[in-house]
Write an enzyme that holds these catalytic residues in place. Structure first.
Site: not given
Length: 396
Positions: A48, A17, A19
């Site tokens: 990073l 999932h 975002d």
């Protein structure tokens, strides 16, 4: 630029999932990017994205773990397959033109990554996070979903974790089954036998609520957690208080008598709107329902045209009245009209053609030996397919 994307791909403990934020280096996303790299949080240390050691993608991408990393095994999943997957997805998105190359030095990306604590398979972690990152980035750049898409989908889908859908009344007509018998045994028998259907409403009738109180709504919810439940209080005073009480007991809609003072009805409607449930005005014994609706400063969600049980023995006509006139009295507000009293399978078509949105049926179903069969007869007469019955979908 300030764009947002989200995507879920995969299954099991390795489900991904994502975002995602993408925006200018000198804007809020850039500030958040810098803060993430310099203000570390235990268990959620940002890192990073790298295609391989010494090779970051462009735009530069910061990964933020959603789930607290508690051991080196979980850290290896973030600093291994998840980190590589996110970086490769960003690099491929640039190569494929999802992100224009001329933006790559001007923007940065922040990706919030979910890794389940019990995830095991590194290949699944990589594959799922690669796909989810690329999809989320594509959606961000395309500003997906648009408002129209959200409006279309919002009442159709089921949240994966919640597991069931709370019904809203946007796809009329509906069959409302009124349970008036003040007997929990009858309630349980009816609820366990009525079919599951997107166009079915359950009403806790006035006698039932008078005997057991509003807590009976919670009992109904225990048996049919996804049901749309109407609390037929027939409120005559303290409209705001009774609307709030119905909402607190998990009702989806609550009924006020049209014989109540205008001030009571308006407070009732305002409170129902405030707590997010439907307001219903029952016009039993109201001489001119359209005139009543026109007089209200705030309009209800539903008007019920009602012939009472006690008048049935007198061969009284049903009180369906002029439905178009009542809807017109709402002054442009979307108004649903329910009809109660005298609704039979044989006149369903007539009621619907007259403009009815909700057909309220009581003893014809609740007293039937075959509750499921009788319910299905009404539903079939309504000629309304289940929502998305023929839709084959993944996420859309």
């Amino acid at each position: 630029m300030y764009q947002i994307g989200e995507a879920l791909i995969g299954e099991g403990n390795e489900v991904a999932h994502i975002d995602l934020l993408i925006g200018d280096k000198n804007g809020p996303v850039g500030i958040a990017f810098a803060n993430g790299m310099t203000q570390l949080s235990m268990g959620h240390t940002p890192l990073l994205a790298v295609v391989r050691p010494n090779l970051i993608p462009k735009p530069a991408t910061l990964i933020v773990p959603k789930v607290t990393v508690k051991n080196m095994g979980q850290a290896a999943q973030i600093f291994g397959p998840a980190q590589a997957a996110v970086a490769k997805a960003v690099a491929d998105a640039v190569e494929e033109g999802v992100v224009p190359k001329d933006l790559c030095e001007d923007v940065v990306i922040i990706v919030s990554v979910f890794i389940h604590p019990e995830a095991q398979d590194p290949t699944k972690i990589y594959k799922y996070n690669y796909g989810a990152t690329k999809l989320a980035l594509t959606r961000a750049m395309e500003k997906f979903p648009g408002v129209d898409k959200v409006t279309y989908e919002k009442d159709r889908g089921v949240h994966a974790i919640m597991g069931y859908k709370i019904t809203r009344l946007w796809d009329a007509p509906y069959l409302q089954i009124a349970i008036d018998a003040p007997d929990l045994g009858v309630v349980e028998r009816v609820l366990k036998n009525v079919p599951k259907n997107d166009h079915l409403i359950i009403e806790a009738g006035t006698p039932l609520i008078k005997r057991y109180g509003l807590s009976v709504i919670s009992k109904i919810r225990e048996i049919r957690k996804d049901a749309f439940i109407v609390a037929d209080l027939k409120t005559l005073d303290t409209g705001n208080l009774e609307a709030r009480m119905a909402a607190d007991n998990l009702a989806d809609a609550v009924v006020c008598s049209g014989l109540a003072p205008i001030a009571t009805i308006e407070k009732f409607i305002e409170e129902a709107r405030k707590v997010g449930i439907y307001s219903i005005i029952d016009t039993l014994n109201v001489e001119n329902p359209a005139k009543l609706i026109a007089a209200l400063k705030v309009k209800p969600d539903i008007v019920e045209l009602h012939r009472g049980i006690d008048t049935e023995s007198q061969s009284a006509e049903h009180a369906w009245g002029n439905i178009p006139e009542i809807k017109k009295a709402a002054g442009g507000k979307k108004l649903l009209v329910a009809v109660a009293g005298g609704v039979k399978v044989e006149n369903v078509e007539t009621a619907l053609k007259g403009g009815a949105d909700i057909l309220v049926v009581g003893r014809s179903i609740t007293n039937a030996k075959d509750i499921e069969g009788e319910s299905r007869r009404f539903l079939q007469a309504m000629k309304k397919d289940e929502i998305d019955q023929y839709r084959i979908m993944t996420d859309f």
